[in-house]
Design a protein around this motif. Sequence first.
Motif, PDB file in Angstrom:
ATOM      1  N   SER A 141       0.899  -1.109   0.045  1.00  0.00           N
ATOM      2  CA  SER A 141       0.448  -0.199   0.369  1.00  0.00           C
ATOM      3  C   SER A 141       0.764   1.406   0.422  1.00  0.00           C
ATOM      4  O   SER A 141       1.867   1.254   0.491  1.00  0.00           O
ATOM      5  CB  SER A 141      -0.893  -0.117   1.336  1.00  0.00           C
ATOM      6  OG  SER A 141      -1.735  -0.449   0.944  1.00  0.00           O
ATOM      7  N   GLY A 196      -3.060   3.510  -2.360  1.00  0.00           N
ATOM      8  CA  GLY A 196      -3.331   2.619  -3.441  1.00  0.00           C
ATOM      9  C   GLY A 196      -2.193   1.390  -3.228  1.00  0.00           C
ATOM     10  O   GLY A 196      -1.687   1.834  -2.579  1.00  0.00           O
ATOM     11  N   SER A 242      -6.373   1.625  -6.859  1.00  0.00           N
ATOM     12  CA  SER A 242      -7.194   2.878  -6.240  1.00  0.00           C
ATOM     13  C   SER A 242      -8.684   2.683  -6.315  1.00  0.00           C
ATOM     14  O   SER A 242      -9.091   1.488  -7.495  1.00  0.00           O
ATOM     15  CB  SER A 242      -6.526   4.036  -6.225  1.00  0.00           C
ATOM     16  OG  SER A 242      -7.169   4.959  -7.214  1.00  0.00           O
ATOM     17  N   ASP A 243      -9.650   3.164  -5.574  1.00  0.00           N
ATOM     18  CA  ASP A 243     -10.477   2.538  -5.371  1.00  0.00           C
ATOM     19  C   ASP A 243     -11.255   3.217  -7.094  1.00  0.00           C
ATOM     20  O   ASP A 243     -12.365   2.787  -7.233  1.00  0.00           O
ATOM     21  CB  ASP A 243     -11.912   3.550  -4.638  1.00  0.00           C
ATOM     22  CG  ASP A 243     -11.028   2.417  -3.518  1.00  0.00           C
ATOM     23  OD1 ASP A 243     -10.899   1.374  -3.172  1.00  0.00           O
ATOM     24  OD2 ASP A 243     -11.466   3.460  -2.103  1.00  0.00           O
ATOM     25  N   ALA A 244     -11.047   4.507  -7.612  1.00  0.00           N
ATOM     26  CA  ALA A 244     -11.268   4.837  -8.803  1.00  0.00           C
ATOM     27  C   ALA A 244     -10.081   3.720 -10.338  1.00  0.00           C
ATOM     28  O   ALA A 244     -10.436   4.490 -11.569  1.00  0.00           O
ATOM     29  CB  ALA A 244     -10.269   6.486  -8.490  1.00  0.00           C
ATOM     30  N   ARG A 283      -6.957   1.679 -11.995  1.00  0.00           N
ATOM     31  CA  ARG A 283      -5.390   2.074 -12.097  1.00  0.00           C
ATOM     32  C   ARG A 283      -5.060   2.696 -12.841  1.00  0.00           C
ATOM     33  O   ARG A 283      -5.711   3.498 -14.105  1.00  0.00           O
ATOM     34  CB  ARG A 283      -5.090   0.353 -13.128  1.00  0.00           C
ATOM     35  CG  ARG A 283      -5.623  -0.808 -12.314  1.00  0.00           C
ATOM     36  CD  ARG A 283      -4.550  -2.207 -13.233  1.00  0.00           C
ATOM     37  NE  ARG A 283      -4.634  -3.447 -12.119  1.00  0.00           N
ATOM     38  CZ  ARG A 283      -4.060  -4.130 -12.183  1.00  0.00           C
ATOM     39  NH1 ARG A 283      -2.783  -3.863 -13.360  1.00  0.00           N
ATOM     40  NH2 ARG A 283      -4.359  -5.124 -11.521  1.00  0.00           N
TER      41      ARG A 283
END
Length: 289
Positions: free
Chosen positions: A243, A256, A271-273, A275
């Motif tokens: 991380s 991320g 990340s949550d959004a 790559r």
Amino acid sequence: MTPRDGSDVHDNPWSDLDRPPLNGTGLRRSLVRDGGLWSSVEVVPATGSTNTDLVARAAAGTADEGAVLIAEEQSAGRGRLDRRWSAPPRSGLFFSVLLKPGEHEVPVARWGWLPLLTGVAVATALSSTAGVDTALKWPNDLLVTVGDEERKAGGILAEASGGGGVVVGVGLNVSLRADELPVPGAGSLALAGAKVVDREPVLRAVLRSFERWYVQWCAAEGDPGLSGLQETYAAGCATLGRSVRAMLPGERELVGEAVAIDADGRLVIASDAGREAVGAGDIVHLRPA
């Protein structure tokens, strides 16, 4: 007393018997050869920055590809983001090399691999010569383990020079003692339990390793896959699988998991959004929750 390389040193070079001066003549004899990469090897007692000096020589046309400039002491060594790098005289290896990958038909778009190639070359040499496992923190840090703690023992800085060249500088703490550390998180080969802290065999091994990787990379026209560089870097990269927090240009932050090194040498962060491939930024390894 005359130092081993015959240069004029302003202080007694044997003032610290655990840190003898480098033998410039011996290094040249062992590294400079017909058909080889290294064209010249010079050791100076002190300078502000070997990178700055070699960039200036390249711009003036007074240095050829394969020129190596080594300083026993740097007073204004620089890392990424213009961070300062300093250490006691003869406690480490501080050197720069001039490269001209364009003369070997390596496209400019692939020159960004040079800091990563340097990291692979240094880590490979340190493992075989000093018996120290060196991990690579993307994009340019050299990490060693002191006790059970991951610490930075070296850094790499690549800069464009005149005449289509690139100067790559390396700073590596070799015999630095605990009471000499510039910051608590720093390390050295000695603190990591190296079996060899004599700088000359370490430097020779690093430069020979660099030559092998650079010649192989140039022969593949800078292709990181064909040269084996991408796979080898990923295998030794301590950033992958971690991380991370990436501090990006424009004061943007991305958090991320670092999942890959892409074909352009960029760090891919999931990340949550989604790559995102990061080509520049300051990376912080986050501790596991």
